[in-house]
Each structure stands twice: as structure tokens, then as C-alpha cells.
Scaffold this active site. Structure first.
Site, PDB file in Angstrom:
ATOM      1  N   ASP A 106       0.837  -1.194   0.000  1.00 17.78           N
ATOM      2  CA  ASP A 106       0.000   0.000   0.000  1.00 17.78           C
ATOM      3  C   ASP A 106       0.873   1.245   0.000  1.00 17.78           C
ATOM      4  OD1 ASP A 106       0.855   0.367   2.586  1.00 17.78           O
ATOM      5  OD2 ASP A 106      -1.117   0.283   3.502  1.00 17.78           O
ATOM      6  N   ASN A 122      -4.152  12.719   0.625  1.00 18.70           N
ATOM      7  CA  ASN A 122      -5.507  13.250   0.455  1.00 18.70           C
ATOM      8  C   ASN A 122      -5.688  14.579   1.186  1.00 18.70           C
ATOM      9  OD1 ASN A 122      -6.595  11.265  -1.229  1.00 18.70           O
ATOM     10  ND2 ASN A 122      -7.118   9.936   0.485  1.00 18.70           N
ATOM     11  N   ASP A 148      -6.685  10.027  -6.017  1.00 13.48           N
ATOM     12  CA  ASP A 148      -7.093   9.087  -7.064  1.00 13.48           C
ATOM     13  C   ASP A 148      -6.016   8.959  -8.141  1.00 13.48           C
ATOM     14  OD1 ASP A 148      -9.454   8.685  -5.763  1.00 13.48           O
ATOM     15  OD2 ASP A 148     -10.645   9.985  -7.058  1.00 13.48           O
ATOM     16  N   GLU A 184      -6.008   2.046  -0.454  1.00 13.28           N
ATOM     17  CA  GLU A 184      -4.716   2.162  -1.109  1.00 13.28           C
ATOM     18  C   GLU A 184      -3.929   0.860  -1.091  1.00 13.28           C
ATOM     19  OE1 GLU A 184      -3.950   3.409   3.205  1.00 13.28           O
ATOM     20  OE2 GLU A 184      -5.575   3.365   1.760  1.00 13.28           O
TER      21      GLU A 184
END
Length: 722
Positions: A438, A446, A455, A481
Site C-alpha cells: 500500500d 488526500n 485518485d 490504497e
């Protein structure tokens, strides 16, 4: 002259060959070559007419060298010399007999000696065309062995030492060997990029420049779409042909046949590869000239392995519906060529996996302008009723199994495929591995750049995973993620190497949405073990991922094998410990573990541990086994004059019920293990070494059993037996 250790002596092209009618006119490939070679392009076209796979191999090597040279920021003259040498280095195969170039088995004896002459022939051909001494020098030395000291330390050279090999020669040798090993051959499958790099590394210092091998390994792992565009632009637009007296350059755009050339070279092949029916071109002798993608899919045989082979029923597994195997006299391909007749018959095609598919075979004859027979086109159509249904549901299947954002497999598809993946590898005893990864500090991404930027980071991350994964691997978005890669036929070491390549690529990939900053990722790696199911495999990989996070992120942790990175048990030290350990069958270590599986599965895992460590079973009771551990494997922490000590390992298994930590859970059945390590001899003066060996065995045991060391809190959850 030396050749690469695993380099093919007759490399095959990946793309389908140009049909004979199109070879007489200009093409996009010819434009590339003319721009780069000028007058020498005639020699390259002669090579392509002689053996198209070798010409295609040379072009791929040249483009790869051009990309590498751009990354090294080589001078224009040096880069140009390297590119031309790459295109011309296999030119000597023009003088090699066809029977050797088209042989489908490895060359032996005198055949190898004859093939090695192509290097000298190349020098003679380009020297006769007026090549410069620098170009001749690069090609002459590209197959020379590397003298490590003379190359790395030119000041140490003497008049008796070999001359320093040109940099372009050393780069060309590596790129040539890598492309040959990673391309499909008639007599062997293509190697993975990781395996090819390992082969290059094995010969680094003797046949290849060690520093350049390491540099090349980094180059091929870096996503470089923009760089590849620049290289393509350089070859197509920016380079101009060398002006040579008496040489006239044909201009593709000015030619009256330019549009027909475009149709023949681009539209024709696009149409052929987009067809749902298998299309096979053969000459009048039955030699395969073209093998489209549908033919690869239907027969399971790649174009590279079929080109220039004689097409027969036995080669592709064709048989009649009623009689079984097709005999030579009834081979439809030979009958069509012999009788020059159009045919349309039903047959059964046996694919490589043994699956039988009903097919329709149609024959189209090919004649030239003089109405002379030149060959045939065989069209094979899948006649099974499932084909039409599969085409109808393909779009729905992709929607149901693909993640909408990243376009990799979604969690539902992973949940469906993972049990099959584990079951298959356990049944076949083939190694299989799982990588879970991840993005580090994704919440911070974010919060700092916004969710659209997050994204974009996920899309970039998934693209790198797909680019560096093998064709048979599954890449799936596990959630948020987190992503999972299922590596078929891949052991822990190979999966660890692949994860490390991905990690390096991620930290060097710029993300535009993050203001051209890079991100990092953490990875957990594990291998399927005896007794595993999808839950235990995933849990073990997830544990490795958590360890990577705890260790500081941007790293790879692998557990479930001899190199597992787990916390080592506390070691006893001092003279008092030696005195305590001198009891009968001196006890070194005792540990209590808990594994979250029933006792029967724990026994299967223990069996795998015993087999892999070649342990000797001394006694077996109902719930107890005593093993003699020879521990012959070397340990980096042990002195060379210390011999390994034989140890006794006593394992006591007890199935227990664990109450849930909350009222919502249910009781689970697990296995408690009491493990004791002892010495075989009553006295041993090398106690610290013995404890080290015992500790390493316990680390491996804990990984195999996927166990945790029993704590007081865990002990309190065990329900006492009635």
C-alpha cells in the site's frame, strides 16, 4: 570470440513478419533503419530478407541502446555510433546457412562453431561497405570477455594486458544478451526480466561489465514513457541519412506508392491481428510466414515459436473428428499445397493443455501476377458453441471483475481467484507467492493535495504494478490504497526481488497531481506453505506489511521462509546459562506458541517444516514428536571453524478452544505448541553458537506454523478442558 551465456544464437522476432509482397516496398521500419544507417540500410534489408527474426532483434537492441544512452547523457557522436553498431552487430548471419538459422533445437558441436563465425562475417561486410575504424572496433569487441581489473583500473594495464574494451561494446553486449534471453525462442520459452538480469549478474566481471549490468538493471525498471517518445521522435524525425556519393534516399512521403505502403504495412497487419479467426500464412513449401494473435490464442503456440516452421497437423495438434490423429497422407495442409485446391473441413484441435476444440479449416490459395502458385492462407475458426456466448458476456465480465478507478482486478475477483490459486499450487507442489502493498501516508496525500490527487496517485501506483508484474500474475485492488499481486510459479526469493523492483520504481515515479513529487510504498511478501488456505496466506502477508510499516515504511518484508524477518527470541548468555544447559540432554530454549488453525492443519505444516529442514524423526507419539535437527546450512554469524551441532527438537501439540475477546465473536479452535530445543551431547563448549543455531530453527519454525509466541493475555483466553 565469446557469446552470451544464455543468449540465443538465432533470436526470434516478437512481432509477426512482413508478408513477402510488402517486403519489396518501403515501410515504417525501413524508414527507421534508413534514417539511422543511410547507405548501410541495404545491408540491413538484406539481413531482414535472409532472416526477419534476427533483423527484428537487432532493431529492438538498437532502440534499447538508444534509450540507455539517453539516460546516460552520452555525447551525440558516441550515441550515434552505439545505435549503428547495435543495428549491424548481427549482420554476419547473412552468411550463415538457413538450416542453422531455422533450426528449432539448440545448436550442437560444429553447428555452434559455424554460428560463431557470424561475428567475423559482420566485420567483413561492413568493412567492405566503408565502415569507420571506430564502428568496426565496437562490433569486434561486443562479444569479447571483460577483464575486470583492466576495465575498472586502466592505470593497472600493461602492454601485455588486454586493451580496454570500448564502452559502446560493453553496453551493446548487455543489451544484446538481455533481449535474446527475454524473447521467445523455438527451443525455449522467454525468460522473465528478473531471471535475465540474474543471468547477466552471474557473468558480471568475466563476460559483462559489472557496473553496467547494475546500471542496466535500474534502467529497465524505471517507467519511461516520455523517454521512449523522445527516442521514437529522434529515430523517425530528427535523424537524417548519412550522405554518401552515389546513394539516393527514397522519400516515403514523396513516393507515389506511399498510401499503398501504409495500407500494406499498417492496415493489413492491424486487420490480421484483429481477426477472431486464426490466420496462418505459408509459402509453397508450407513454411509459416505469419501467425496472427487469434492463432496464438486458439492453439496456445506463440508466433515466435511457429515462424519459419513447416506447418503440419502434428505441429498444431489437428486431428479428424472420427479417426483421431491425422496421418501424414491426410494432412490437410500438405494436401492443399500439393493439390492447389480450396478446402473446407471440420477437425478437432488439441490445445497445449489437452483441451479439445472443434474447428473449421478453410484454405485460400495465393498466386502472383503471373498466376504462379506462391502459397496459401489457412483460416481456422473455433466452432464450439461457447465462443459466441463468451463474446457476449466479455464486457459484463470485465465490469464485474475490474476496479473502476485503477482498471486492475477488484476485491471480488481476488476473493474468487485466491482460493483457486492456493489450491492449485498446493496440489502441484509448485511455489506460489503473494505480495501485498500500500501507499505510505496515503491519508496525508488526500489531506494535502485533495482526493482527486489521491485518485491520480492510486492510478499511477496501479500502472507501475501492472507494468512490472509478469503476464501471468494477478494485480488486484484489495481496498483503499492496498493492492495484492498473486505471483504464480514464483518462490519467496523471486517475489521478494520483484517487490523490491516495484518499490524502487515507485519512489522514482513522478506524480503530476502531487506537484511532480514521488510517493513511497511498503510491501509484505510470503510464499504458500503446506496447510495454507486463502485466509492464512493473506494474513501472513498482511503481517509482513505491518512489520514493514513499523520498521519505517518504504521497504519490503518477507516472512514464511528461511529468510523471514521476525523478532528473534531472547537469548541466554553468561556462564550461569552454560551451567544450566549442561543438564542431561541439555535444554537450550523452550517456547510456547499459538497458531490459529486446528491441530490437523498444524500437523500438515509441521510435516512441511520437517521435510524442508531434512529433520530426522526420533519418536512419534499421539501429540508429541521428537526431531533430530542437523542444521547443516551455513550461518553468516558463525565462525568458519565452528562446526554445526546436532540438536533435538521436541514439539508437543495441544488443540485448544479460544474464547472471543468480545461477546459478538465465536469460539475458535486453535493449536497450542510447546517447543523445547536440547543438545544431543551432554556437554558442549560452544554454547553461544548452539543457542544461535537453536534460535534460527525456532524462527523458521514460527514462520512455517504462522504462530505467535504465547502471552499471558492469550493464555487467559484459552478455555480449560472439562
Amino acid at each position: 570470440m565469446q557469446s552470451a551465456p544464455t543468449t540465443s544464437q538465432n533470436p526470434q522476432a516478437v512481432a509477426a513478419p512482413v508478408p513477402p509482397a510488402a517486403r519489396t516496398v518501403a515501410s515504417i521500419e525501413e524508414r527507421l533503419v534508413r534514417n539511422r544507417l543511410g547507405i548501410y540500410s541495404a545491408l540491413f534489408m538484406a539481413l531482414r530478407a535472409k532472416h526477419p527474426p534476427t533483423a527484428a532483434h537487432s532493431l529492438r537492441v538498437a532502440l534499447g541502446c538508444s534509450k540507455w544512452a539517453a539516460l546516460r547523457r552520452m555525447e551525440e557522436s558516441e550515441r550515434e555510433l552505439l545505435e549503428v553498431a547495435a543495428l549491424m552487430h548481427d549482420l554476419g548471419k547473412i552468411g550463415i546457412p538457413d538450416r542453422l538459422l531455422q533450426k528449432t533445437e539448440e545448436l550442437i558441436g560444429n553447428e555452434q562453431s559455424l554460428m560463431r563465425l557470424h561475428g567475423e562475417l559482420a566485420i567483413e561486410l561492413i568493412a567492405g561497405a566503408g565502415a569507420s575504424p571506430q564502428l568496426l572496433d565496437v562490433i569486434r569487441h561486443c562479444r569479447s570477455r571483460i577483464d575486470n581489473e583492466a576495465t575498472a583500473n586502466p592505470t593497472l594495464q600493461t602492454k601485455d594486458a588486454p586493451a580496454k574494451i570500448p564502452l559502446a561494446s560493453r553496453m551493446l553486449a548487455i543489451a544484446d544478451a538481455f533481449d535474446s534471453m527475454t524473447s521467445e525462442q523455438p527451443f525455449r520459452r522467454a525468460m522473465t526480466r528478473e531471471t535475465a538480469i540474474m543471468e547477466l549478474s552471474k557473468n558480471a566481471g568475466s563476460q559483462f561489465d559489472a557496473a553496467l549490468v547494475r546500471e542496466f538493471a535500474q534502467v529497465i525498471t524505471l517507467p519511461s514513457n516520455e523517454l521512449e517518445k523522445l527516442v521514437a521522435k529522434r529515430w523517425l524525425n530528427e535523424l537524417t541519412p548519412h550522405q554518401t556519393p552515389g546513394f539516393c534516399e527514397n522519400n516515403l512521403t514523396a513516393s507515389s506508392g506511399a498510401m499503398q505502403t501504409l495500407i500494406d504495412t499498417l492496415y493489413h497487419h492491424r486487420l490480421l491481428d484483429s481477426m477472431s479467426d486464426a490466420g496462418i500464412y505459408v509459402d509453397y513449401d508450407g513454411c509459416v510466414l505469419s501467425w496472427n494473435r487469434a492463432a496464438e490464442k486458439l492453439t496456445g503456440r506463440s508466433a515466435a515459436s511457429m515462424l519459419h516452421q513447416c506447418l503440419t497437423s502434428e505441429v498444431i495438434g489437428l486431428k479428424t473428428v472420427a479417426r483421431g490423429n491425422v496421418v501424414d497422407e491426410l494432412c490437410p495442409f500438405r494436401l492443399a499445397l500439393r493439390s492447389e485446391a480450396i478446402t473446407n473441413h471440420k477437425y478437432v484441435l488439441v490445445q497445449l493443455d489437452g483441451n479439445e476444440v472443434p474447428v473449421n479449416l478453410n484454405t485460400l490459395l495465393v498466386h502472383n501476377a503471373k498466376h504462379e502458385f506462391c502459397g496459401a492462407i489457412f483460416m481456422i475458426r473455433d466452432a464450439s458453441q461457447q465462443v459466441e456466448l463468451e463474446e457476449q458476456v466479455q464486457n459484463l465480465h470485465e465490469i464485474a471483475t475490474t476496479d473502476n478507478l485503477t482498471h486492475v482486478s477488484n476485491r471480488g475477483e481476488l476473493s474468487r481467484y485466491l482460493p483457486v490459486f492456493v489450491e492449485h499450487h498446493l496440489a502441484t507442489s509448485c511455489p506460489g507467492s503473494l505480495i501485498i502493498c500500500d501507499i505510505d501516508h496515503f491519508k496525508r496525500i488526500n489531506d494535502t493535495y485533495g482526493h482527486p490527487a489521491g485518485d491520480d496517485a492510486l492510478v499511477t501506483f496501479s500502472q507501475v504494478l501492472k507494468q512490472l508484474a509478469r503476464a501471468g500474475d494477478m494485480v488486484a485492488r484489495f481496498g483503499g490504497e492496498e493492492f495484492v499481486i498473486l505471483c504464480a510459479n514464483c518462490d519467496n526469493a523471486a517475489a521478494l526481488s520483484r517487490a523490491e523492483d516495484i518499490r524502487r520504481a515507485i519512489e522514482h515515479t513522478l506524480v503530476a497531481a502531487l506537484r511532480n513529487q514521488c510517493m513511497t510504498a511498503s510491501f509484505g511478501v510470503t510464499q504458500i506453505q503446506v496447510g495454507d488456505d486463502q485466509d492464512t496466506l493473506l494474513a501472513r502477508a498482511d503481517q509482513a506489511l505491518l512489520m514493514a510499516k513499523d520498521a519505517g515504511r518504504n521497504r519490503v518484508i518477507q516472512i514464511g521462509g528461511d529468510n523471514s524477518e521476525v523478532d528473534e527470541p531472547n537469548r541466554k548468555a553468561g556462564w550461569l546459562s552454560w551451567f544450566t544447559a549442561s543438564e542431561a540432554k541439555a535444554q537450550l530454549l523452550q517456547k510456547f506458541y499459538l497458531t490459529a488453525v486446528p491441530q490437523d492443519i498444524a500437523v500438515e505444516r509441521l510435516s512441511g517444516f520437517i521435510n524442508d529442514h531434512k529433520a530426522e524423526i526420533i519418536t512419534v507419539e499421539t501429540n508429541k514428536v521428537v526431531l533430530r535437527m542437523h542444521n547443516r546450512e551455513s550461518n553468516s554469524t558463525r565462525r568458519q571453524n565452528d562446526r554445526p551441532v546436532e540438536l533435538l527438537m521436541e514439539v508437543l501439540l495441544e488443540q485448544v478452544d479460544i474464547r472471543p475477546q468480545s461477546n459478538r465473536g465465536s469460539i475458535s479452535r486453535q493449536t497450542k505448541m510447546n517447543v523445547t530445543m536440547r543438545t544431543v551431547k551432554l556437554r558442549d563448549r560452544r554454547l553461544s553458537n548452539v543457542v544461535e543455531q537453536a534460535t534460527q530453527i525456532l524462527i523458521s519454525f514460527r514462520s512455517y506454523m504462522v504462530a505467535q509466541e504465547l502471552t499471558e493475555e492469550m493464555q487467559s483466553l484459552i478455555i480449560p478442558p472439562r
